[in-house]
Design a protein around this motif. Structure first.
Motif, PDB file in Angstrom:
ATOM      1  N   MET A   1      16.265  -8.400  -0.986  1.00  0.00           N
ATOM      2  CA  MET A   1      17.049  -7.465  -0.189  1.00  0.00           C
ATOM      3  C   MET A   1      17.783  -6.414  -1.017  1.00  0.00           C
ATOM      4  N   MET A   2      17.985  -6.682  -2.319  1.00  0.00           N
ATOM      5  CA  MET A   2      18.740  -5.746  -3.163  1.00  0.00           C
ATOM      6  C   MET A   2      17.830  -4.961  -4.108  1.00  0.00           C
ATOM      7  N   ASP A   3      16.535  -4.935  -3.796  1.00  0.00           N
ATOM      8  CA  ASP A   3      15.580  -4.060  -4.487  1.00  0.00           C
ATOM      9  C   ASP A   3      15.372  -4.374  -5.963  1.00  0.00           C
ATOM     10  N   PHE A   4      15.398  -5.650  -6.311  1.00  0.00           N
ATOM     11  CA  PHE A   4      15.089  -6.030  -7.681  1.00  0.00           C
ATOM     12  C   PHE A   4      13.593  -6.237  -7.907  1.00  0.00           C
ATOM     13  N   LEU A   5      12.814  -6.299  -6.818  1.00  0.00           N
ATOM     14  CA  LEU A   5      11.379  -6.558  -6.926  1.00  0.00           C
ATOM     15  C   LEU A   5      10.580  -5.320  -6.542  1.00  0.00           C
TER      16      LEU A   5
ATOM     17  N   LEU B   1       6.784  -8.323  -4.486  1.00  0.00           N
ATOM     18  CA  LEU B   1       7.080  -8.700  -3.098  1.00  0.00           C
ATOM     19  C   LEU B   1       5.830  -9.203  -2.387  1.00  0.00           C
ATOM     20  N   THR B   2       4.729  -8.515  -2.612  1.00  0.00           N
ATOM     21  CA  THR B   2       3.465  -8.916  -1.996  1.00  0.00           C
ATOM     22  C   THR B   2       3.022 -10.274  -2.520  1.00  0.00           C
ATOM     23  N   HIS B   3       3.153 -10.485  -3.803  1.00  0.00           N
ATOM     24  CA  HIS B   3       2.810 -11.785  -4.399  1.00  0.00           C
ATOM     25  C   HIS B   3       3.673 -12.893  -3.795  1.00  0.00           C
ATOM     26  N   LEU B   4       4.947 -12.624  -3.675  1.00  0.00           N
ATOM     27  CA  LEU B   4       5.873 -13.616  -3.112  1.00  0.00           C
ATOM     28  C   LEU B   4       5.461 -14.002  -1.695  1.00  0.00           C
ATOM     29  N   LEU B   5       5.127 -13.014  -0.889  1.00  0.00           N
ATOM     30  CA  LEU B   5       4.710 -13.292   0.491  1.00  0.00           C
ATOM     31  C   LEU B   5       3.408 -14.079   0.518  1.00  0.00           C
TER      32      LEU B   5
ATOM     33  N   VAL C   1       9.388 -10.037   5.287  1.00  0.00           N
ATOM     34  CA  VAL C   1       9.050  -9.249   6.487  1.00  0.00           C
ATOM     35  C   VAL C   1      10.247  -8.408   6.920  1.00  0.00           C
ATOM     36  N   GLU C   2      11.443  -8.978   6.843  1.00  0.00           N
ATOM     37  CA  GLU C   2      12.648  -8.201   7.181  1.00  0.00           C
ATOM     38  C   GLU C   2      12.780  -6.991   6.255  1.00  0.00           C
ATOM     39  N   LYS C   3      12.542  -7.200   4.970  1.00  0.00           N
ATOM     40  CA  LYS C   3      12.634  -6.092   4.019  1.00  0.00           C
ATOM     41  C   LYS C   3      11.596  -5.027   4.326  1.00  0.00           C
ATOM     42  N   ASP C   4      10.401  -5.445   4.735  1.00  0.00           N
ATOM     43  CA  ASP C   4       9.332  -4.485   5.004  1.00  0.00           C
ATOM     44  C   ASP C   4       9.635  -3.616   6.215  1.00  0.00           C
ATOM     45  N   ARG C   5      10.472  -4.081   7.102  1.00  0.00           N
ATOM     46  CA  ARG C   5      10.815  -3.263   8.268  1.00  0.00           C
ATOM     47  C   ARG C   5      11.472  -1.946   7.856  1.00  0.00           C
TER      48      ARG C   5
ATOM     49  N   SER D   1      11.379  -0.799   4.384  1.00  0.00           N
ATOM     50  CA  SER D   1      10.737  -0.208   3.204  1.00  0.00           C
ATOM     51  C   SER D   1       9.238   0.015   3.352  1.00  0.00           C
ATOM     52  N   ARG D   2       8.587  -0.724   4.216  1.00  0.00           N
ATOM     53  CA  ARG D   2       7.171  -0.593   4.554  1.00  0.00           C
ATOM     54  C   ARG D   2       6.259  -0.552   3.318  1.00  0.00           C
ATOM     55  N   PHE D   3       6.197  -1.654   2.609  1.00  0.00           N
ATOM     56  CA  PHE D   3       5.349  -1.780   1.430  1.00  0.00           C
ATOM     57  C   PHE D   3       4.153  -2.695   1.672  1.00  0.00           C
ATOM     58  N   LEU D   4       4.138  -3.446   2.770  1.00  0.00           N
ATOM     59  CA  LEU D   4       3.056  -4.379   3.055  1.00  0.00           C
ATOM     60  C   LEU D   4       1.925  -3.696   3.821  1.00  0.00           C
ATOM     61  N   LYS D   5       0.719  -4.192   3.603  1.00  0.00           N
ATOM     62  CA  LYS D   5      -0.425  -3.713   4.355  1.00  0.00           C
ATOM     63  C   LYS D   5      -0.430  -4.347   5.751  1.00  0.00           C
ATOM     64  N   LYS D   6      -1.146  -3.696   6.669  1.00  0.00           N
ATOM     65  CA  LYS D   6      -1.209  -4.192   8.044  1.00  0.00           C
ATOM     66  C   LYS D   6      -1.707  -5.628   8.094  1.00  0.00           C
ATOM     67  N   GLU D   7      -2.731  -5.947   7.285  1.00  0.00           N
ATOM     68  CA  GLU D   7      -3.282  -7.299   7.320  1.00  0.00           C
ATOM     69  C   GLU D   7      -2.293  -8.346   6.798  1.00  0.00           C
ATOM     70  N   GLN D   8      -1.380  -7.932   5.935  1.00  0.00           N
ATOM     71  CA  GLN D   8      -0.372  -8.866   5.441  1.00  0.00           C
ATOM     72  C   GLN D   8       0.684  -9.154   6.511  1.00  0.00           C
ATOM     73  N   ILE D   9       1.020  -8.141   7.278  1.00  0.00           N
ATOM     74  CA  ILE D   9       1.927  -8.359   8.407  1.00  0.00           C
ATOM     75  C   ILE D   9       1.263  -9.234   9.456  1.00  0.00           C
TER      76      ILE D   9
END
Length: 276
Positions: free
Chosen positions: A51-55, A60-64, A99-103, A105-113
């Motif tokens: 949430m504090m933009d350290f990643l 972030l994608t790897h974490l998800l 997912v909350e962060k992506d709302r 920042s929108r860094f995830l691909k559609k298929e990841q959501i």
């Protein structure tokens, strides 16, 4: 260095060392039975990192992706009252974070959501461990954590409203699982209902679903009668309905759905306690 000690000494604003290594170490121990390490340190640190933009996007994608896999979100799925629950439960919380962060920042691909939506729904459908707080090991709380994730994926801009039926089915399945909810699980499930309403779910759909809860309880009663198992499930359903009623009152919405709840609660009070 021991992970617990490393996290206790971690200064994110003056960080030294390999963050990727730290993340992977945290993921490996995300289901630790040490409540301080798992909850106060690992999950808390993930919250700050996300949430504090350290990643970055890749981290972030790897974490998800890791948290959604068979060794985390679905690790030993189906077990009850075993330590595997902690891995599943805290993995789904991290899914909610990303997912909350992506709302925003929108860094995830559609298929990841889409994978996050499917995973969150499936998690609540399949999870069988309904414990809340576990003595000496802290919060398991899989249903509550899964409910948090479900609410987050519903709020996401890419949530397909056609999925609302699957979401409602998953919530219903939670209410009819073995065990009695005593740690506000029903309150957490209601956040998903509120998210669905905010996404445009019609009051008529909600009313029909609330009626179906009573219908399924009736079918269960015909089989289990006045058994302990029936009373536990009845308690879960009616507690959820009562909480839902007051949440709708507070929001000053869905007057017809509130009347449905009134009728259902009155029906079961008369049926069980007044002999009607």
């Amino acid at each position: 260095m021991d992970l617990k000690l490393a996290l206790e000494k971690l200064n994110l604003n003056d960080r030294q060392g390999d963050l990727d290594h730290l993340i992977n170490n945290m993921l490996q121990q995300i289901g630790s039975t040490d409540p301080v390490l798992r909850d106060d340190l690992i999950y808390s640190t993930f919250g700050k990192l996300v949430m504090m933009d350290f990643l970055n996007k890749e981290q972030l994608t790897h974490l998800l992706n890791v948290c959604l896999d068979q060794d985390h979100l679905f690790y030993e799925m189906g077990e009850r009252e075993t330590d595997s629950d902690f891995t599943r439960s805290f993995s789904v919380l991290v899914v909610a974070l990303v997912v909350e962060k992506d709302r925003s920042s929108r860094f995830l691909k559609k298929e990841q959501i889409e994978a996050s939506i499917e995973g969150s729904i499936r998690f609540l459908q399949e999870e069988q461990d309904t414990r809340g707080f576990v003595a000496s090991k802290g919060w398991a709380h899989s249903i509550a954590h899964g409910a948090d994730a479900l609410a987050e994926v519903i709020k996401h801009p890419l949530f397909d409203r056609k999925k609302r039926f699957e979401c409602l089915d998953a919530i219903q399945e939670c209410l009819f699982k073995e065990g009695t909810y005593v740690d506000d699980e029903e309150e957490r499930l209601l956040f998903a209902i509120e998210a669905l309403l905010e996404k445009g779910m019609k009051e008529e759909r909600l009313s029909k679903w609330l009626t179906s809860l009573s219908d399924n309880l009736e079918a269960l009663f015909e089989v289990e009668r006045y058994s302990v198992q029936f009373f536990h499930k009845k308690g879960n359903v009616l507690s959820f309905l009562k909480s839902c009623y007051f949440r709708l009152v507070i929001r000053d919405t869905c007057s017809n759905a509130r009347r449905v709840i009134e009728d259902v609660v009155e029906k079961w009070t008369r049926k069980i306690y007044l002999g009607d």
